[in-house]
Design a protein around this motif. Sequence first.
Motif, mmCIF file in Angstrom:
data_model
loop_
_atom_site.group_PDB
_atom_site.id
_atom_site.type_symbol
_atom_site.label_atom_id
_atom_site.label_comp_id
_atom_site.label_asym_id
_atom_site.label_seq_id
_atom_site.Cartn_x
_atom_site.Cartn_y
_atom_site.Cartn_z
ATOM 1 N N ALA A 41 16.421 26.071 42.068
ATOM 2 C CA ALA A 41 17.607 26.520 41.425
ATOM 3 C C ALA A 41 17.546 26.030 39.898
ATOM 4 C CB ALA A 41 19.041 26.318 42.065
ATOM 5 N N SER A 42 17.135 24.798 39.790
ATOM 6 C CA SER A 42 17.163 24.313 38.368
ATOM 7 C C SER A 42 16.008 24.912 37.588
ATOM 8 C CB SER A 42 16.768 22.739 38.491
ATOM 9 O OG SER A 42 16.707 21.826 37.288
ATOM 10 N N PHE A 43 14.928 25.080 38.187
ATOM 11 C CA PHE A 43 13.863 25.694 37.492
ATOM 12 C C PHE A 43 13.860 27.034 37.008
ATOM 13 C CE2 PHE A 43 11.280 22.138 39.125
ATOM 14 C CZ PHE A 43 10.631 21.706 38.012
ATOM 15 N N LEU A 44 14.846 27.948 38.284
ATOM 16 C CA LEU A 44 15.031 29.287 37.965
ATOM 17 C C LEU A 44 15.983 29.490 36.739
ATOM 18 C CD1 LEU A 44 15.208 32.165 38.969
ATOM 19 C CD2 LEU A 44 17.163 31.648 40.178
ATOM 20 N N PHE A 45 17.185 28.407 36.945
ATOM 21 C CA PHE A 45 18.048 28.654 35.762
ATOM 22 C C PHE A 45 17.443 28.093 34.394
ATOM 23 C CE2 PHE A 45 21.441 28.673 39.032
ATOM 24 C CZ PHE A 45 22.051 30.040 38.476
ATOM 25 N N LEU A 46 16.805 27.200 34.314
ATOM 26 C CA LEU A 46 15.832 26.585 32.994
ATOM 27 C C LEU A 46 15.345 27.778 32.587
ATOM 28 C CD1 LEU A 46 14.927 24.554 31.189
ATOM 29 C CD2 LEU A 46 13.229 23.927 32.841
ATOM 30 N N SER A 47 14.462 28.514 33.261
ATOM 31 C CA SER A 47 13.361 29.752 32.880
ATOM 32 C C SER A 47 14.436 30.794 32.343
ATOM 33 C CB SER A 47 12.655 30.291 34.167
ATOM 34 O OG SER A 47 13.157 30.923 35.170
ATOM 35 N N LEU A 48 15.455 31.118 33.001
ATOM 36 C CA LEU A 48 16.256 32.289 32.388
ATOM 37 C C LEU A 48 16.799 31.623 31.058
ATOM 38 C CD1 LEU A 48 18.355 33.089 35.718
ATOM 39 C CD2 LEU A 48 16.765 34.608 34.545
ATOM 40 N N ALA A 49 17.451 30.384 30.681
ATOM 41 C CA ALA A 49 17.826 29.964 29.530
ATOM 42 C C ALA A 49 16.619 29.883 28.498
ATOM 43 C CB ALA A 49 18.270 28.428 29.684
ATOM 44 N N MET A 50 15.470 29.804 29.005
ATOM 45 C CA MET A 50 14.342 29.783 27.959
ATOM 46 C C MET A 50 13.761 31.008 27.394
ATOM 47 S SD MET A 50 12.151 26.478 29.473
ATOM 48 C CE MET A 50 10.828 26.657 28.476
ATOM 49 N N LYS A 51 14.368 32.252 28.017
ATOM 50 C CA LYS A 51 14.119 33.484 27.625
ATOM 51 C C LYS A 51 14.875 33.583 26.019
ATOM 52 C CE LYS A 51 13.469 36.020 32.008
ATOM 53 N NZ LYS A 51 14.154 37.115 32.654
ATOM 54 N N THR A 52 15.843 32.890 25.964
ATOM 55 C CA THR A 52 16.516 32.703 24.846
ATOM 56 C C THR A 52 16.401 31.899 23.787
ATOM 57 O OG1 THR A 52 18.250 34.324 25.764
ATOM 58 C CG2 THR A 52 18.895 33.474 23.654
ATOM 59 N N LEU A 53 16.532 30.454 24.486
ATOM 60 C CA LEU A 53 16.591 29.115 23.846
ATOM 61 C C LEU A 53 15.172 28.740 23.405
ATOM 62 C CD1 LEU A 53 19.478 27.451 25.667
ATOM 63 C CD2 LEU A 53 19.488 28.484 23.306
ATOM 64 N N PRO A 54 14.887 28.127 22.210
ATOM 65 C CA PRO A 54 13.709 27.395 22.158
ATOM 66 C C PRO A 54 13.222 26.395 23.269
ATOM 67 C CG PRO A 54 14.987 27.208 20.209
ATOM 68 C CD PRO A 54 15.890 27.722 21.018
ATOM 69 N N MET A 55 12.010 26.335 23.560
ATOM 70 C CA MET A 55 11.487 25.517 24.733
ATOM 71 C C MET A 55 11.830 23.955 24.490
ATOM 72 S SD MET A 55 7.704 24.299 25.656
ATOM 73 C CE MET A 55 7.696 23.200 24.235
ATOM 74 N N GLY A 56 11.866 23.619 23.108
ATOM 75 C CA GLY A 56 12.135 22.121 22.911
ATOM 76 C C GLY A 56 13.425 21.791 23.298
ATOM 77 N N THR A 57 14.468 22.434 22.730
ATOM 78 C CA THR A 57 15.688 22.487 22.926
ATOM 79 C C THR A 57 16.227 22.582 24.297
ATOM 80 O OG1 THR A 57 16.084 23.377 20.556
ATOM 81 C CG2 THR A 57 18.092 23.362 22.121
ATOM 82 N N ALA A 58 15.885 23.424 25.059
ATOM 83 C CA ALA A 58 16.143 23.825 26.302
ATOM 84 C C ALA A 58 15.627 22.717 27.118
ATOM 85 C CB ALA A 58 15.468 24.970 26.808
ATOM 86 N N TYR A 59 14.265 22.352 26.975
ATOM 87 C CA TYR A 59 13.960 21.173 27.892
ATOM 88 C C TYR A 59 14.692 19.746 27.697
ATOM 89 C CZ TYR A 59 10.878 17.785 30.023
ATOM 90 O OH TYR A 59 10.049 16.879 30.858
ATOM 91 N N ALA A 60 15.091 19.731 26.199
ATOM 92 C CA ALA A 60 15.767 18.209 26.015
ATOM 93 C C ALA A 60 17.245 18.295 26.515
ATOM 94 C CB ALA A 60 15.745 18.008 24.618
ATOM 95 N N VAL A 61 17.916 19.350 26.512
ATOM 96 C CA VAL A 61 19.254 19.519 27.112
ATOM 97 C C VAL A 61 18.828 19.286 28.700
ATOM 98 C CG1 VAL A 61 21.213 20.887 27.225
ATOM 99 C CG2 VAL A 61 20.307 20.561 24.778
ATOM 100 N N TRP A 62 18.160 19.938 29.099
ATOM 101 C CA TRP A 62 18.004 20.134 30.762
ATOM 102 C C TRP A 62 17.645 18.666 31.118
ATOM 103 C CZ3 TRP A 62 12.973 19.956 33.413
ATOM 104 C CH2 TRP A 62 12.979 20.418 34.673
ATOM 105 N N THR A 63 16.708 18.052 30.455
ATOM 106 C CA THR A 63 16.413 16.499 30.976
ATOM 107 C C THR A 63 17.731 15.618 30.696
ATOM 108 O OG1 THR A 63 15.201 16.063 28.884
ATOM 109 C CG2 THR A 63 13.995 16.825 30.714
ATOM 110 N N GLY A 64 18.374 15.899 29.677
ATOM 111 C CA GLY A 64 19.374 15.009 29.195
ATOM 112 C C GLY A 64 20.440 15.160 30.256
ATOM 113 N N ILE A 65 20.951 16.475 30.623
ATOM 114 C CA ILE A 65 21.901 16.466 31.755
ATOM 115 C C ILE A 65 21.330 16.052 33.058
ATOM 116 C CG2 ILE A 65 23.320 18.335 33.005
ATOM 117 C CD1 ILE A 65 23.016 20.297 30.745
ATOM 118 N N GLY A 66 20.173 16.172 33.336
ATOM 119 C CA GLY A 66 19.544 15.625 34.647
ATOM 120 C C GLY A 66 19.516 14.205 34.730
ATOM 121 N N ALA A 67 19.313 13.492 33.596
ATOM 122 C CA ALA A 67 19.068 12.095 33.730
ATOM 123 C C ALA A 67 20.300 11.321 33.817
ATOM 124 C CB ALA A 67 18.175 11.585 32.483
ATOM 125 N N SER A 68 21.123 11.776 32.745
ATOM 126 C CA SER A 68 22.633 11.230 32.641
ATOM 127 C C SER A 68 23.406 11.472 33.882
ATOM 128 C CB SER A 68 23.237 11.751 31.424
ATOM 129 O OG SER A 68 23.418 12.725 31.201
#
Length: 104
Positions: A41-68
């Motif tokens: 589900a995480s990868f599914l929603f990440l891929s949906l978000a990356m249709k609009t958001l830049p890859m670097g921003t999406a990945y940084a926020v995704w890993t930040g939420i996941g790690a913290s």
Amino acid sequence: MAWVFLVLAGIFEMIGVAMINKMHRDRNWLSTVYMLLGFGASFLFLSLAMKTLPMGTAYAVWTGIGASGGAILGMLLYGESKDWRRILFICMVLGAAIGLKAIS
């Protein structure tokens, strides 16, 4: 809507990480299924978000939420250290993710 998808991706990432710990503790197949569903589900929603958001921003926020979020779940569910310095650095990670949202 992309930011909602990204937050959902981060939440499911947290669930996947928590299930890794549960899987190692309990050694049952249900924990493995939940882990796979969480990461899927995480990868599914990440891929949906990356249709609009830049890859670097999406990945940084995704890993930040996941790690913290994983660290917070570890403190709440598994008795990990709640040292103030650890909490400070978790807040810094979340602050960076909020900063990326603010400038995007």
